[in-house]
Design an enzyme around this catalytic site. Structure first.
Site, mmCIF file in Angstrom:
data_model
loop_
_atom_site.group_PDB
_atom_site.id
_atom_site.type_symbol
_atom_site.label_atom_id
_atom_site.label_comp_id
_atom_site.label_asym_id
_atom_site.label_seq_id
_atom_site.Cartn_x
_atom_site.Cartn_y
_atom_site.Cartn_z
ATOM 1 C CB SER A 12 -0.919 -0.009 1.222
ATOM 2 O OG SER A 12 -0.173 -0.082 2.416
ATOM 3 C CG HIS A 61 -3.856 -1.097 -1.760
ATOM 4 N ND1 HIS A 61 -4.351 0.178 -1.859
ATOM 5 C CD2 HIS A 61 -3.557 -1.291 -0.445
ATOM 6 C CE1 HIS A 61 -4.344 0.743 -0.672
ATOM 7 N NE2 HIS A 61 -3.862 -0.122 0.210
ATOM 8 C CE LYS A 88 -7.490 0.332 1.292
ATOM 9 N NZ LYS A 88 -6.658 -0.480 2.179
HETATM 10 C C1 LIG Z 1 -6.662 -0.552 3.608
HETATM 11 C C2 LIG Z 1 -6.049 -1.850 4.011
HETATM 12 C C3 LIG Z 1 -6.697 -2.688 4.923
HETATM 13 C C4 LIG Z 1 -7.919 -2.252 5.670
HETATM 14 O O1 LIG Z 1 -9.061 -2.242 4.898
HETATM 15 P P1 LIG Z 1 -10.319 -1.385 5.397
HETATM 16 O O2 LIG Z 1 -11.464 -2.050 4.726
HETATM 17 O O3 LIG Z 1 -10.086 0.010 4.944
HETATM 18 O O4 LIG Z 1 -10.376 -1.517 6.876
HETATM 19 C C5 LIG Z 1 -6.141 -3.917 5.186
HETATM 20 N N1 LIG Z 1 -5.000 -4.302 4.592
HETATM 21 C C6 LIG Z 1 -4.335 -3.507 3.740
HETATM 22 C C7 LIG Z 1 -3.069 -3.993 3.123
HETATM 23 C C8 LIG Z 1 -4.837 -2.250 3.426
HETATM 24 O O5 LIG Z 1 -4.162 -1.452 2.607
#
Ligand SMILES: *Cc1c(COP(=O)(O)O)cnc(C)c1O
Length: 409
Positions: free
Chosen positions: A177, A205, A259
């Protein structure tokens, strides 16, 4: 309370204080902050599905029928047929036997890791894994080991050193990320098998954006054989193949609905036993209200769109390839980004903040990323490209990045 204020002041002095910026308007790749419209390069809404009219219409229909809240834990009476349908659709999409929804991706990671390992076990993580994975590992009570970022050889050393632990869980993200690079998924999953560790990949992602038909980078490919039970057949090749091969066979996949899918919520996909175990053990599933029907409906609609329409994914790919290449040619250090997440390494927090500020003055929003999100000295600006950006947005950003107003040190 005075202590709290002193601590906040200290953060401020170190350029590490964070504060909320209030967005008063948001539309396709644009947002307004302090009355100023900005091109938004900070969003994880990679495919623009958060405001897609087809998604919004699907939510309207479900709201009329199911209302706003799930009203209780899934294990009490908050588990509806639409939750189950989305879980089935996610499992089929990813070529897995079953899936389970959580209120967020963060909570999916907490519930999963704490259900699989505890005292006497070992969690083995890439050094750059997301905070939710680190928190999950800490909460589990297992011993935490990290290997060098993206380094399968170092992961193997750790696997050799931890042979005495009762159970081992090897965790990576597929697309990181903060650096925008890919994990060596093929090598890592082979190691996990060889050393009898459970393999877990977080596709937060990548899902929707990468892999054949947007299935992420760990989906067994091609998804035609055993375990494939209908749904949309893969029709489009993914935009440009990521570097690693042999990516399937991960025991556990975690993803988020918030996302590329533009909704909210998280999920775990894997074997039936795994999902049954989570229903019985994962406290962040058991002791919380089921995901809102609105989020479920939005994710279901978004998932269909992802499978039907490869054009946004291709457009995103094209724009991010160009931005990466031209930023490199301008002399910026984009680390090893290979994706729509493009960092510009700047060093200390002050430099990163100054760059973000200048970008904002020029009409672009891209956040300065500072500790504890990244290690000290590795502060950066992070650009997230989305399918809602235009060629012109990229041109305009590149023009600003090439100007001398932005100091490169
Ligand atoms: C954003 C993210 C999460 C968390 O996801 P949410 O649904 O926003 O809580 C978990 N793991 C990674 C690698 C992320 O980038």
């Amino acid at each position: 309370m005075t202590n709290l204020q002193a601590e906040l002041n200290q953060l401020e002095q170190k350029c590490l204080k964070r504060s909320l910026r209030v967005v008063t308007e948001a539309s396709s790749a644009r947002l307004t902050i302090d009355g100023k419209p900005l091109v938004n390069f900070s969003s994880n809404n990679y495919l623009g599905l958060a405001r897609d009219p087809r998604v919004i219409e699907a939510v309207r229909q479900v709201l009329d029928h199911w209302g706003v809240g799930a009203t209780s834990s899934r294990l009490i009476s908050g588990s509806s047929i639409i939750h189950q349908d989305l879980e089935d659709a996610l499992a089929a999409f990813l070529g897995r036997k079953a899936a389970l929804l959580f209120p967020t991706g963060y909570m999916a990671n907490l519930g999963l890791v704490t259900s699989l390992v505890g005292q006497g076990d070992a969690v083995i993580l890439d050094r750059l894994c997301h905070a939710s994975l680190i928190d999950a590992a800490r909460l589990s009570g297992a011993r935490l080991f990290v290997y060098r970022h993206g380094d399968a050889e170092d992961a193997e050393k750790v696997l050799k050193r931890t042979a005495d632990y009762r159970r081992r869980l090897l965790i990576t993200e597929s697309l990181f990320s903060m650096n925008g690079d890919f994990a060596p998924l093929g090598a890592l999953v082979d190691l996990a098998r060889r050393y009898e560790a459970i393999s877990m990949v977080d596709e937060a992602h990548a899902m929707g954006v990468w892999g054949e038909a947007g299935r992420g980078l760990s989906a067994p490919s091609p998804l035609m054989g055993e375990g494939w039970d209908g749904g949309v057949r893969p029709s489009t090749p993914h935009p440009s193949p990521p570097p690693q091969g042999g990516r399937g066979d991960w025991d556990v996949v975690v993803g988020t609905l918030s996302k590329a899918l533009g909704s909210q919520g998280g999920f775990v996909a894997g074997s039936r036993e795994l999902i049954d175990t989570l229903v019985n053990r994962a406290r962040s599933f058991i002791y919380t209200t089921g995901l809102s029907p609105a989020c479920v409906a939005a994710a279901q609609a978004a998932l269909s769109i992802v499978q039907e329409d490869a054009a946004p994914r291709r457009h995103l790919q094209k724009l991010s390839d160009r931005l990466r290449e031209e930023l490199c040619m301008q002399g910026w250090d984009i680390l090893h980004s290979e994706s729509q997440i493009i960092p510009i390494l700047l060093g200390d927090a002050k430099a990163a903040l100054a760059c973000a500020e200048r970008l904002q003055q020029a009409g672009f929003f891209a956040p300065a990323i500072r500790p504890p999100t990244v290690h000290a000295g590795e502060c950066r600006i992070r650009f997230s490209v989305t399918a809602e950006h235009t060629e012109k947005d990229i041109d305009d950003l590149l023009r600003v990045m090439s100007s001398r107003v932005l100091s490169k040190s």
